[in-house]
Scaffold this active site. Structure first.
Site, mmCIF file in Angstrom:
data_model
loop_
_atom_site.group_PDB
_atom_site.id
_atom_site.type_symbol
_atom_site.label_atom_id
_atom_site.label_comp_id
_atom_site.label_asym_id
_atom_site.label_seq_id
_atom_site.Cartn_x
_atom_site.Cartn_y
_atom_site.Cartn_z
ATOM 1 N N SER A 274 25.020 35.121 53.316
ATOM 2 C CA SER A 274 25.795 36.344 53.429
ATOM 3 C C SER A 274 26.982 36.193 52.505
ATOM 4 O O SER A 274 27.558 35.116 52.371
ATOM 5 C CB SER A 274 26.254 36.529 54.869
ATOM 6 O OG SER A 274 27.376 37.382 54.922
ATOM 7 N N ASN B 161 20.351 33.741 56.919
ATOM 8 C CA ASN B 161 19.555 34.857 57.423
ATOM 9 C C ASN B 161 18.069 34.622 57.197
ATOM 10 O O ASN B 161 17.679 34.093 56.159
ATOM 11 C CB ASN B 161 19.977 36.155 56.732
ATOM 12 C CG ASN B 161 21.291 36.684 57.263
ATOM 13 O OD1 ASN B 161 21.590 36.544 58.441
ATOM 14 N ND2 ASN B 161 22.092 37.283 56.385
ATOM 15 N N ARG C 167 -15.493 68.897 50.791
ATOM 16 C CA ARG C 167 -14.310 68.288 50.146
ATOM 17 C C ARG C 167 -13.075 68.843 50.836
ATOM 18 O O ARG C 167 -12.956 70.064 51.024
ATOM 19 C CB ARG C 167 -14.247 68.585 48.641
ATOM 20 C CG ARG C 167 -12.983 68.063 47.988
ATOM 21 C CD ARG C 167 -13.185 67.418 46.591
ATOM 22 N NE ARG C 167 -14.048 68.155 45.702
ATOM 23 C CZ ARG C 167 -15.342 67.852 45.506
ATOM 24 N NH1 ARG C 167 -15.904 66.814 46.105
ATOM 25 N NH2 ARG C 167 -16.059 68.584 44.678
#
Lengths: 380, 380, 380, 380
Positions: free
Chosen positions: C258, C266, C297
């Site tokens: 961080s 993290n 279709r």
């Protein structure tokens, strides 16, 4: 579906049951006749006869059985009503009655859900107030970050729940009346008058025009239920994480015992809250994905709504009920919260020139945010 | 993703691109510094330095490449900014900037979507007015039911689109600012002041408290996009059904030719509207199902939002753009509408004592409903 | 969509790009001509001309731009090809080429995904083997229950990944060739021969009959991608939970720092894995909910597939790539695992007459399960 | 949920009811005791006592009521069993029994669904054969394209249904047995033996190791149900489109009358098929999105499965039952099919040098495809 009663309170199960739908259908038929009498379309006597016919007892199973031929239960119901009151269902189509019943069912169920949500909000407010200054670690990406307070956490829950409640409060369905093709043709030039009177009789909003395939009100109700359920799930996740053995900062009061592991205190309420939330969101998702309804009445998407709406209401209510009970009995271990805070959560402070020796020294606007949240709650 | 430009207008593609996100991130950083200067947290010089640093050119690919280490692009961006302006990003966390960027991206994209929706609404209003008395068959469960008018059909489209627009108009995201743990700890006792100034700088709503994991605004934006897209899909379905060879009541103006079957006039605009709507709803669904975000920052659910939000915005806009163009060029064959009406659509009239020899005689409140819808549109 | 490169490896981004789709379209056209030459429908010279024309460079943006008129890019592409090779696209419809391209895109992307999944499986197998006897607490409802080993946990991951890989391995799409209406009418009595030769040329499975609106292969591919992504998400959740500050039993090797909180590590890889998994499942969900395609279709549902398939492939691959890297670098703290085990996890043993003084005494079939999982992996 | 009996056959409603789940739980407990006796873990007498105790009548409502404390009904059930048979549930955890019950419920419900699907397949095969040469217009993007036959259409339905059936046939759940933490600790060194014997007793597949949070089998069952339901929905859409007033090529035999519009023959069966399919896909979607289950037992995602699985099974069966009945009674108007074909459907032929004066002249491989489909069906 299995073990519904485990998840959903009895009153909510009942509020979306076959019986409740039948009552709502009859209420709609009765209101239609009353409105038509007011507008001079049918005689008051005829309307009274409808009201009386609607007071009889009907066998739901029979209606459903006969309803298989036409795809809904209104046709066999109307057939019975007309035996007693020939002008029942005058100018209406089955969907008018079923959609109006959905509006009534929703209103009733939402009232129950609101009570449960108020329990949740009240509990959050109490926690926010009581633990306004109780420090704990904020966790981002499940790592301790900086200190916060349990008050702020509960305050954020509170604001979310108040938000969700308000949206649900604004999310009701209007009355439905359009006749066979949405023009109220059978009512001649009285259609608009009857529509207004009908909505008034039922105390439901009057739509601009019939919404047989303009399902935004239902989709928005679904969305509001999904948002509420999803956020209740968020609170439940937080509780589960705080209740982990290794964290131990909260505990659910309820038994939650394991048969063979007496030491365990499982977060049962949070767990069932999450289960309800997950299923609720799946059900309400149907109300969004079925918006593309064909022409003047959909051939399938409409019929999928009844169960989806009922499920979404019941399970959102289940989530709220379980969570309200869980929060009301939540045991908060403030000492453990304090003890768990790692010293490194203060490492950021120095970078910003703040002399923080203790978690209490590095809380910024935590207290102010709690106050703002409580004011927000009380101001509504 | 393949052939995005087939579905989404260039301006909307651009509005949710990497470049647009980068610009929004820089706008947020710059506003933060300005707000902090106003609140006396940093010097005005420092804020000016940030603003200047934010004016530089950055290589998105490089940022993303470095961002892989931390899971987002803000950290490498801030590192660069701080080389020029050491007080950039003061007291903020990456999510503050990314969420605020999401708010800015949404505001910009929503403005584009609103323009497209207004085209749709305008076209619906014109159709409703022009074909107010043009009779056609109402179709329920894809069967002819009773007569209606094309005006009523367009009027119902109109009301739905106006409804959807209004909800989108109310669905913006607030500014985000909470710092590492949602307490604005690094801002000491100035957090609330900075938050207010920051929201003002950006002209975004100020939240009651940070919403790092209280994602209701985003979920509601997702829901509003889903409702809008879903209803646009409904209009497209109607057009496709009316344009069927065997029905032939409308035709899309655009080419829509088949390479080997020159006789075909495919409903290309409606088709691509539906495709956009389907994908948009899947994307916005993510914003609902990820509400259960952990503690103070989610480990995955948050990161899933960026793409989902961008997709939902772009594809809803794509649906609106395609549909607006389709409606603007829609060829309506009033004679065919009249001719297609089966005699049996009047069979109901006698039952209600109405002497209807022609479809025009059995339209009930059709005209009134058109008028109500137009008044509803114009009153907004 | 923003920051795709953060989530998806470059090779997979490329494998589902506009450029890759264009190459696949050209490969399909070329194979068609070759197959038709083999079946005597067109001359070998004509087929050679097609092959040569397919070797030219095309501007995707131009094709998309022109494709807006017809709703897909094949028509403008074919127009260009026919300038050089008049018998290009003989008897085919745009969907033949696009669906076949989807099959080729899928095959290529799946090959890349398989490599990533093998990395995941390999890492799981290594962990299972290395930590076969490393005791840790089993956690149920996030509470410590009884002892287990990290080996068993990794073994269960392993079995799931192997399972997911096998399903993906069986999930490819067949060749598509049906002509304008699914009858191969333009190929006279040679349709079946051409279909077989075409599938052979492409080394794709030959369908029983054209599957223009019988989309089970695509839905099953979507389901297999969803299952794989969902299970990768499960592994990521486990890692995140084990990496929590208060648990600390594993750590991701990657930076994950961080900017303002240097202490934080993290779980970036797990986080991005989960984000990919969530978005992948939303995308693949489209391939399930669009099964109800109209007649020969679909007018929208088919067009929604291209982006959904591309997203589902890319994001499943992204999940696998992030998780493989995460597992390969996972730091396992066996001491912390041992130390975290609460004494109460042995409370159950006495009830079953087992004298367990230490976690190691109450592991039941843990070792056997690891062996079974490794044998399962190696036997495939 | 309202009007379930309208959608789902009684046998399937019963097969996923509370009562059926209770029976399945008891079957699992009984099999566990028998397996443990075979493995020498408990005495045969003890197992006999369990079997006898499992034969008693239990009050589901009471169990659910008590189950609210622990989050599932197994704990109160086991408490009762142990009063009569102290060694009931030896070494097992609640999830072992509930997951095994889910396997038994699935097996039973799937058997019912297969019968319904065989009706659908049989009806498709009959239609394909009977109408092998019945020309009609192929419709792409809802526009007439070229001629085809109703036989080819039915043949494509047939192949899809056979495909869906086979996947469902391969999609059962294995037995579950892991004990409190997935190690079968309480069974000492006999865990693997008991697991094998348990699976044999129940005639369920034996898993490599317990799958408490490795939910791929359930997710794949959900996916197979979703694929089946989705494709049944496709057939229903085709029927609805062919049954349109303006097309009139097929008609449902069932009443489908409108109360006020006697001329209408609503496609009720197709409509309810689609409604079931939509809701089934939402329910089965839960089984995919809940794959990310935490550690050794999930706190919510697991609990969401019971209702989702039951709904997905019941509603897929409902879709199949409604469609089977619809197809069996389908009235096909071959003359109308022929008459509807527009002359322009032959416009393509000349381009490919085929002299087609009548639709019958331009059918390519239609007949061959029907034969291939029938052979495919009969070869399975």
């Amino acid at each position: 579906m299995p073990f519904d009663a485990l998840f959903v309170p009895p009153a909510l199960c009942e509020a979306v049951s076959d019986r409740a739908w039948l009552r709502a259908l009859l209420e709609a038929e009765s209101a239609l006749a009353a409105a038509e009498a007011r507008a001079g379309v049918i005689a008051q006597d005829a309307a009274d006869a409808v009201a009386e016919a609607c007071g009889a007892a009907f066998d739901v199973d029979e209606l459903v059985d006969e309803g298989r031929k036409v795809g809904n239960v209104v046709e066999p119901l109307v057939r019975r009503l007309r035996e007693e009151a020939p002008q029942a269902h005058w100018g209406a189509t089955s969907q008018d009655i079923l959609d109006t019943a959905a509006a009534l069912i929703s209103r009733n169920a939402l009232a129950l859900i609101q009570v449960e949500l108020e329990q949740v909000a009240h509990a959050c407010a109490q926690l926010a107030e009581q633990y306004r200054s109780t420090v704990m670690a904020a966790r981002t990406l499940l790592q301790q970050a900086v200190p916060t307070t349990f008050g702020v956490k509960a305050a954020s829950w509170l604001v979310g729940v108040v938000h969700a409640r308000e949206r649900l409060g604004a999310a009701g369905l209007p009355a439905q009346l359009g006749g066979a093709g949405g023009t109220l043709a059978a009512l001649g030039d009285r259609g608009v008058d009857v529509l207004r009177a009908y909505a008034e009789e039922l105390e439901l909003p009057e739509p601009v025009l019939p919404w047989h395939t303009r399902r935004l009100p239902l989709a928005e109700l679904g969305a509001a239920l999904s948002v509420a359920a999803g956020f209740l799930g968020k609170i439940a996740v937080d509780i589960e994480l705080l209740a982990q053995t290794e964290v131990g900062e909260v505990r659910e009061a309820a038994d939650g015992g394991s048969s063979t592991m007496p030491h365990k205190r499982n977060p049962v309420g949070s767990t069932l809250t999450r289960a309800c939330a997950i299923r609720s969101q799946a059900a309400s998702g149907v109300l969004l994905t079925t918006l593309a309804q064909e022409q003047e009445r959909a051939a399938g998407a409409w019929h999928a709504e009844w169960g989806a709406l009922s499920d979404a209401l019941a399970l959102t209510g289940g989530a709220a009920a379980w969570l309200g009970q869980t929060l009301a009995g939540l045991e908060v271990d403030a000492e453990r919260m304090r003890a768990n805070i790692g010293a490194e959560t203060l490492s950021e402070a120095a970078r910003f020139g703040i002399d923080a020796q203790r978690p209490e020294d590095y809380l910024g606007s935590a207290g102010a945010f709690v106050d703002r949240a409580l004011a927000f709650y009380r101001g509504r």
